[in-house]
Write a protein that holds these residues in place. Structure first.
Motif, short mmCIF file in Angstrom:
data_model
loop_
_atom_site.label_atom_id
_atom_site.label_comp_id
_atom_site.label_asym_id
_atom_site.label_seq_id
_atom_site.Cartn_x
_atom_site.Cartn_y
_atom_site.Cartn_z
N PRO A 135 7.93 -3.93 1.72
CA PRO A 135 9.12 -4.74 1.96
C PRO A 135 10.10 -4.64 0.78
O PRO A 135 9.74 -4.91 -0.36
N GLY A 136 11.31 -4.24 1.09
CA GLY A 136 12.30 -4.05 0.03
C GLY A 136 12.25 -2.69 -0.61
O GLY A 136 13.12 -2.35 -1.43
N GLY A 137 11.22 -1.90 -0.27
CA GLY A 137 11.14 -0.52 -0.72
C GLY A 137 10.93 -0.37 -2.22
O GLY A 137 10.55 -1.32 -2.93
N PHE A 138 11.18 0.84 -2.70
CA PHE A 138 10.98 1.14 -4.11
C PHE A 138 11.82 0.25 -5.02
O PHE A 138 11.39 -0.14 -6.10
N THR A 139 13.02 -0.10 -4.56
CA THR A 139 13.92 -0.93 -5.38
C THR A 139 13.26 -2.26 -5.73
O THR A 139 13.34 -2.73 -6.88
N ALA A 140 12.58 -2.86 -4.75
CA ALA A 140 11.90 -4.14 -5.00
C ALA A 140 10.74 -3.97 -5.97
O ALA A 140 10.50 -4.83 -6.83
N ILE A 141 10.01 -2.86 -5.86
CA ILE A 141 8.88 -2.61 -6.77
C ILE A 141 9.39 -2.39 -8.19
O ILE A 141 8.86 -2.93 -9.16
N LYS A 142 10.47 -1.61 -8.31
CA LYS A 142 11.04 -1.33 -9.63
C LYS A 142 11.55 -2.61 -10.28
O LYS A 142 11.36 -2.84 -11.48
N LYS A 143 12.17 -3.46 -9.48
CA LYS A 143 12.71 -4.71 -10.01
C LYS A 143 11.59 -5.62 -10.52
O LYS A 143 11.72 -6.28 -11.56
N ALA A 144 10.48 -5.65 -9.80
CA ALA A 144 9.35 -6.49 -10.21
C ALA A 144 8.69 -5.96 -11.47
O ALA A 144 8.20 -6.73 -12.30
N GLY A 145 8.68 -4.63 -11.63
CA GLY A 145 8.11 -4.02 -12.83
C GLY A 145 6.59 -4.02 -12.83
O GLY A 145 5.93 -4.44 -11.88
N TRP A 146 6.06 -3.53 -13.96
CA TRP A 146 4.62 -3.42 -14.13
C TRP A 146 3.98 -4.81 -14.17
O TRP A 146 4.58 -5.72 -14.70
N PRO A 147 2.80 -5.03 -13.52
CA PRO A 147 1.86 -4.02 -13.02
C PRO A 147 1.99 -3.70 -11.53
O PRO A 147 1.10 -3.07 -10.96
N LEU A 148 3.06 -4.14 -10.85
CA LEU A 148 3.15 -3.95 -9.41
C LEU A 148 3.02 -2.49 -8.98
O LEU A 148 2.31 -2.21 -8.00
N PRO A 149 3.67 -1.51 -9.62
CA PRO A 149 3.51 -0.12 -9.15
C PRO A 149 2.05 0.32 -9.10
O PRO A 149 1.62 0.94 -8.12
N GLY A 150 1.29 -0.01 -10.13
CA GLY A 150 -0.13 0.34 -10.12
C GLY A 150 -0.90 -0.38 -9.03
O GLY A 150 -1.77 0.20 -8.38
#
Length: 217
Positions: free
Chosen positions: A163-178
């Protein structure tokens, strides 16, 4: 046959633990393996004996030491090293890895396998598994993916299923990508069919592993 398998992160380890029995058969019947996760890919050292800190567990930094250690260890029939190419030239990277292994003395029987450009290409290679795991995946995003292309692969997969795509993950920052990469391994990994997968780089891993154990018979 016993195989030691090295991967650059724990999500890759989780994926391989799911896939290996489907590629090689039941563990211990007759082949065995161990998967070792590292904490990043690092870079190939300029010198085989370059001093590195083993505690940091960065795969390429440690690779000369690891291969030479495996070469001296009885009972290890082969070592498989699985890496993302990221933005590297695939042929050049593979040649560098093979040269490193050739200069190790003693060296184990070593096979390198590369995910083009990231292991997420292997999830995208089995669309049926991906859409079963994520029924609301965005078809328009998946339709524009060209298999094993250099296109910011994990970002594209994120745009398709998160939900929200890569932009949302990038905005949340680490550790969400992992965490997301672990989720994909847990949700898509058990559904992947090695013989259905359309990723050429996954096919090279599958076929290479099967050839390896066939030669040991």
């Amino acid at each position: 046959m016993h195989i030691e398998i090295l991967v650059e992160d724990s999500s890759g380890e989780k994926l391989l633990i799911e896939l290996l029995p489907r590629i090689l058969g039941e563990h211990g019947n007759p082949h065995t393996w161990r998967v070792h996760a590292y904490k990043g890919i690092g870079r190939i050292p300029k010198h085989l004996n370059a001093g590195t800190d083993p505690a940091k567990r960065i795969l390429l930094d440690q690779l000369p030491r690891l291969l030479q250690g495996y070469g001296k260890t009885p009972g290890i029939d082969a070592v498989v090293v699985m890496l993302d190419t990221d933005k590297r030239n695939c042929a050049e990277f593979l040649n560098e890895l093979k040269a490193l292994a050739a200069n190790c003395n003693p060296a184990p029987h070593t096979m390198f396998r590369l995910a083009i450009e990231e292991v997420e290409a292997w999830y995208l290679g089995d669309r049926q598994a991906l859409e079963t795991a994520y029924p609301r995946a965005k078809a328009d995003v998946l339709n524009r993916y060209v298999q094993d292309s250099a296109c910011d692969t994990w970002e594209l997969l994120a745009d398709a299923v998160y939900p929200g795509g890569f932009t949302a993950i990038k905005k949340a920052g680490w550790p969400l990508p992992g965490q997301i990469k672990h989720e994909w391994a847990e949700k898509i990994g058990p559904l992947l069919d090695p013989d259905r997968n359309q990723s050429p780089s996954f096919g090279k891993l599958r076929d290479g592993l099967r050839r390896l154990v066939a030669e040991a018979v």
